[in-house]
Every structure is written in structure tokens, then in C-alpha cells.
Enzyme design. Structure first.
Site, mmCIF file in Angstrom:
data_model
loop_
_atom_site.group_PDB
_atom_site.id
_atom_site.type_symbol
_atom_site.label_atom_id
_atom_site.label_comp_id
_atom_site.label_asym_id
_atom_site.label_seq_id
_atom_site.Cartn_x
_atom_site.Cartn_y
_atom_site.Cartn_z
ATOM 1 N N GLU A 238 1.272 -1.065 -0.205
ATOM 2 C CA GLU A 238 0.181 0.455 -0.307
ATOM 3 C C GLU A 238 0.770 1.160 -0.449
ATOM 4 O OE1 GLU A 238 -4.182 1.349 2.436
ATOM 5 O OE2 GLU A 238 -2.485 0.024 3.494
ATOM 6 N N ARG B 267 -7.976 -7.373 22.787
ATOM 7 C CA ARG B 267 -8.058 -8.650 23.573
ATOM 8 C C ARG B 267 -7.499 -9.477 24.185
ATOM 9 N NH1 ARG B 267 -13.500 -11.103 21.373
ATOM 10 N NH2 ARG B 267 -12.352 -11.329 19.496
ATOM 11 N N GLN B 268 -5.707 -9.430 22.661
ATOM 12 C CA GLN B 268 -4.547 -10.284 23.805
ATOM 13 C C GLN B 268 -3.844 -9.905 24.556
ATOM 14 O OE1 GLN B 268 -3.245 -11.839 19.289
ATOM 15 N NE2 GLN B 268 -5.040 -11.798 18.654
ATOM 16 N N ASP C 262 -19.650 -11.620 31.398
ATOM 17 C CA ASP C 262 -18.905 -12.256 32.115
ATOM 18 C C ASP C 262 -18.295 -11.767 32.937
ATOM 19 O OD1 ASP C 262 -17.047 -10.106 30.943
ATOM 20 O OD2 ASP C 262 -16.846 -11.339 28.876
ATOM 21 N N LYS D 288 -18.380 -16.924 32.945
ATOM 22 C CA LYS D 288 -18.549 -17.560 30.914
ATOM 23 C C LYS D 288 -17.132 -18.500 30.618
ATOM 24 C CE LYS D 288 -16.917 -14.547 27.958
ATOM 25 N NZ LYS D 288 -17.142 -13.641 27.156
ATOM 26 N N ARG E 251 -14.580 -19.524 28.102
ATOM 27 C CA ARG E 251 -14.604 -19.359 26.162
ATOM 28 C C ARG E 251 -13.492 -20.564 25.840
ATOM 29 N NH1 ARG E 251 -15.176 -15.499 22.111
ATOM 30 N NH2 ARG E 251 -15.755 -14.140 23.514
ATOM 31 N N ASP F 86 -21.305 -4.243 27.714
ATOM 32 C CA ASP F 86 -19.907 -5.144 27.745
ATOM 33 C C ASP F 86 -18.656 -4.174 26.761
ATOM 34 O OD1 ASP F 86 -17.703 -6.979 27.185
ATOM 35 O OD2 ASP F 86 -18.646 -8.465 25.923
ATOM 36 N N THR G 165 -18.251 -12.024 17.514
ATOM 37 C CA THR G 165 -19.195 -13.022 17.233
ATOM 38 C C THR G 165 -20.732 -13.039 17.715
ATOM 39 O OG1 THR G 165 -18.786 -14.240 18.411
ATOM 40 C CG2 THR G 165 -17.825 -14.531 16.603
ATOM 41 N N THR H 118 -21.037 -14.264 23.168
ATOM 42 C CA THR H 118 -21.186 -14.137 24.489
ATOM 43 C C THR H 118 -22.320 -13.298 24.747
ATOM 44 O OG1 THR H 118 -18.674 -13.736 24.908
ATOM 45 C CG2 THR H 118 -20.337 -12.646 26.297
HETATM 46 C C1 R5P Z 1 -14.445 -10.473 26.310
HETATM 47 O O1 R5P Z 1 -14.046 -10.270 27.553
HETATM 48 C C2 R5P Z 1 -15.194 -9.310 26.127
HETATM 49 O O2 R5P Z 1 -15.311 -8.455 26.845
HETATM 50 C C3 R5P Z 1 -16.361 -9.796 24.968
HETATM 51 O O3 R5P Z 1 -17.450 -10.461 26.016
HETATM 52 C C4 R5P Z 1 -16.294 -10.485 23.700
HETATM 53 O O4 R5P Z 1 -15.356 -9.844 22.934
HETATM 54 C C5 R5P Z 1 -17.117 -10.706 22.943
HETATM 55 O O5 R5P Z 1 -16.970 -11.516 21.505
HETATM 56 P P1 R5P Z 1 -17.805 -12.504 20.938
HETATM 57 O O6 R5P Z 1 -18.847 -11.576 20.560
HETATM 58 O O7 R5P Z 1 -17.247 -12.989 20.049
HETATM 59 O O8 R5P Z 1 -18.602 -13.264 22.225
#
Ligand code: R5P
Length: 310
Positions: free
Chosen positions: A37, A93-94, A166, A189, A191, A215, A220, A223
């Protein structure tokens, strides 16, 4: 002089911020060559206090690279100060090796990339974990969408319960519950994979109450779906409201979220929402807050009112 540049990720948000600031966006040309790019600024930014507006929704690596290229071009072109405004920061998130000892810490990798370039300051909204701010050497203004989502929710029926889907969202849910004067519950929760989660337990009484699920992000929708089904089993009744900062909405999210009895689903426009296809979605605009923050940074005012309180 304040100057604003939009990357390719979210021109609508950049346009709204520019309008609020009463300035024109500095034009750029983003060319996608077969193997790379190329970005080119189409007007002078010499001496400017420059803000690059570029969240990193999917594909995050392409948007991140474009941001780095824009910052490099701006630095070489003589911008006095470069601030990256990244309302949604992918990979955050990572933030640890949650997937085991052979897992990458993506948030740290992204921090290293942004630290190594020409960027003087980063503005972002609701990092998945506030501690990610400390991964950066570059100063980070970590803002929160809580007041905007709260205002957009408006009045909520008295027979509602605020739900953390969660335990990571418990503090956020507690703030919503206090502000709305409602009880709170939290779903436990686990995962299993990137797209599969299971809800194992609920702390708090939800019987006969309407869930208001809060949240930091929806990707996706797994959750939210797991939470709604656990809440129904535990006796929650009536319609469901969902409020989250980032609506990333992967391809299957609209069908996953349909049929759950969701009456309102509020997300900010930290990423483009036009093609989400999610029913009952309400976009909560960030432009006014981001424009105020840019003005505050330029004028050297405190940003305490906007900073994350998590
Ligand atoms: C995870 O700890 C986040 O707070 C969200 O709950 C999560 O990233 C939501 O992802 P998804 O919609 O894929 O479950």
C-alpha cells in the site's frame, strides 16, 4: 494549526469529527498496489498539530499498517505533532497468554509497532483491559464511552437488571447499575474457542427481570447469546437490551443475535456500522467526544472528564 487526516478505515467518523471542529480533512491518496500500500498526503501538514483518524476493525493488520504509513508520511512532511486517534484498537483482547504458553500477546506487539514510529500520542476508547495502556511508551489517552451509552440508553424500565455477560464486564455493569439505580447480575462465562463460549452460572437474581447486558465489545455475538440463554433459564423475562462500546460484528453475528428477543442493541460508531446487518442496532456517535478531546489536546486542557474510569 489543527489538521485531520482520515485513513481508509472509517472516513464517515473522520468527516463528522472534522465537521464538529469546523475544519476540512487534509486530503490523502491511499493506493493499493498488488504487493503493498502506498499513502501520499495531498496537502501540506508542515508545522501542523495532526490527528490521524483510523480505528482498526477487520482486517486489523491492514488498517494498522495504513496508520503507520500515514504517520510516517506526515512525519517526513514536517508535521509538528502526530496523534493517532484509534477509537477501536484491534488485538487489545490479546493482553496476556490466555490461550496457553505458546500464545502471542498481540496487544504488546501492536504497542511496539505504534511506539516505534512517528506517533507522539494515541487516543483510544475502551481498551479491552485498561492495563493495555501501560504496554505503550507513547502516551495514551484512554477514553470511555460509558457516559455516551448511558445517555443513549435513556430511561430503562424499572423491572430491569444490568447484566455483565462475563466477569470481566462486572465493573462496567456495576457502574451502569449504580447510574440506572438497578440491581446487577453477572454471568460466569468460559470461552472454548474464538467463536464458542458457554455460560456456566449466574451471580445475582434475575427472575422476572428484563436484562440490560453491557460489555466492551461484540464480535461474533456468542457471548451475548450464551448470556441470554443462561438468563432465560434463570428466569429472566421480557425484552433484552444490549449496550457495548465496539460493534465489530463478524459475518455470522447478525444471525447469532437474531431470535434472542433483543429489543435494543446500542454500540458506538468506533468502527463503521453501515453494513453490520444487525437488527435493532442503534449507533451512538463518538464524533463530538473525539472532537472535544482533539480540541482539548490542541489547547492543552485536561482530558480527565473523558478518561476511562475502569
Ligand atoms: C471478552 O472478554 C469481551 O469482553 C467480549 O465479551 C467478547 O470479546 C465478545 O466477543 P464475542 O461477541 O465474539 O463473544
Amino acid at each position: 494549526m489543527v489538521a485531520l487526516i482520515s485513513g481508509g478505515a472509517h472516513p464517515a467518523l473522520a468527516g463528522a469529527i472534522a465537521q464538529r471542529l469546523g475544519i476540512e480533512l487534509t486530503p490523502v491518496r491511499l493506493s493499493h498496489y498488488p504487493d503493498a500500500e502506498v499513502v501520499r498526503l495531498e496537502a501540506s501538514v508542515r508545522g501542523a498539530d495532526l490527528y490521524l483518524i483510523q480505528p482498526t476493525p477487520p482486517p486489523p493488520e491492514a488498517h494498522l499498517m495504513e496508520l503507520l504509513l500515514l504517520a510516517d508520511a506526515a512525519s517526513r512532511a514536517g508535521a509538528a505533532r502526530i496523534t493517532a486517534v484509534v477509537p477501536y484498537l484491534g488485538y487489545s483482547r490479546q493482553d496476556r497468554r490466555a490461550g496457553g504458553e505458546r500464545t502471542a500477546v498481540g496487544a504488546r506487539v501492536v504497542a511496539n509497532m505504534l511506539d516505534s514510529g512517528a506517533i507522539d500520542r494515541i487516543v483510544t476508547v475502551d481498551l479491552h483491559q485498561p492495563a493495555v495502556e501501560g504496554f505503550f511508551s507513547t502516551p495514551v489517552e484512554h477514553l470511555e464511552a460509558f457516559p455516551l451509552l448511558l445517555e443513549a440508553l435513556g430511561s430503562v424500565p424499572a423491572d430491569s437488571v444490568v447484566v455483565a455477560p462475563d466477569l470481566g464486564a462486572a465493573k462496567l455493569a456495576d457502574r451502569f447499575a449504580s447510574a440506572l439505580k438497578l440491581p446487577m447480575a453477572a454471568v460466569h462465562k468460559t470461552r472454548l474457542t474464538g467463536v464458542e463460549v458457554v455460560a456456566t452460572d449466574i451471580t445475582g437474581d434475575v427472575r422476572g427481570l428484563r436484562p440490560v447486558i453491557v460489555d466492551d465489545m461484540i464480535t461474533t455475538g456468542s457471548t451475548v447469546r450464551a448470556a441470554v440463554s443462561a438468563l432465560r433459564e434463570a428466569g429472566a423475562a421480557g425484552t433484552v437490551t444490549v449496550a457495548a462500546t465496539h460493534g465489530i460484528f463478524s459475518a455470522d453475528a447478525p444471525s447469532l443475535l437474531s431470535g434472542l428477543g433483543i429489543e435494543r442493541l446500542l454500540v458506538t460508531d468506533s468502527v463503521p456500522l453501515e453494513s453490520s446487518g444487525v437488527a435493532h442496532m442503534e449507533g451512538v456517535p463518538l464524533a463530538t467526544m473525539l472532537a472535544d478531546v482533539i480540541r482539548g489536546l490542541h489547547d492543552g486542557h485536561s482530558l480527565e472528564a473523558y478518561r476511562s474510569k475502569r
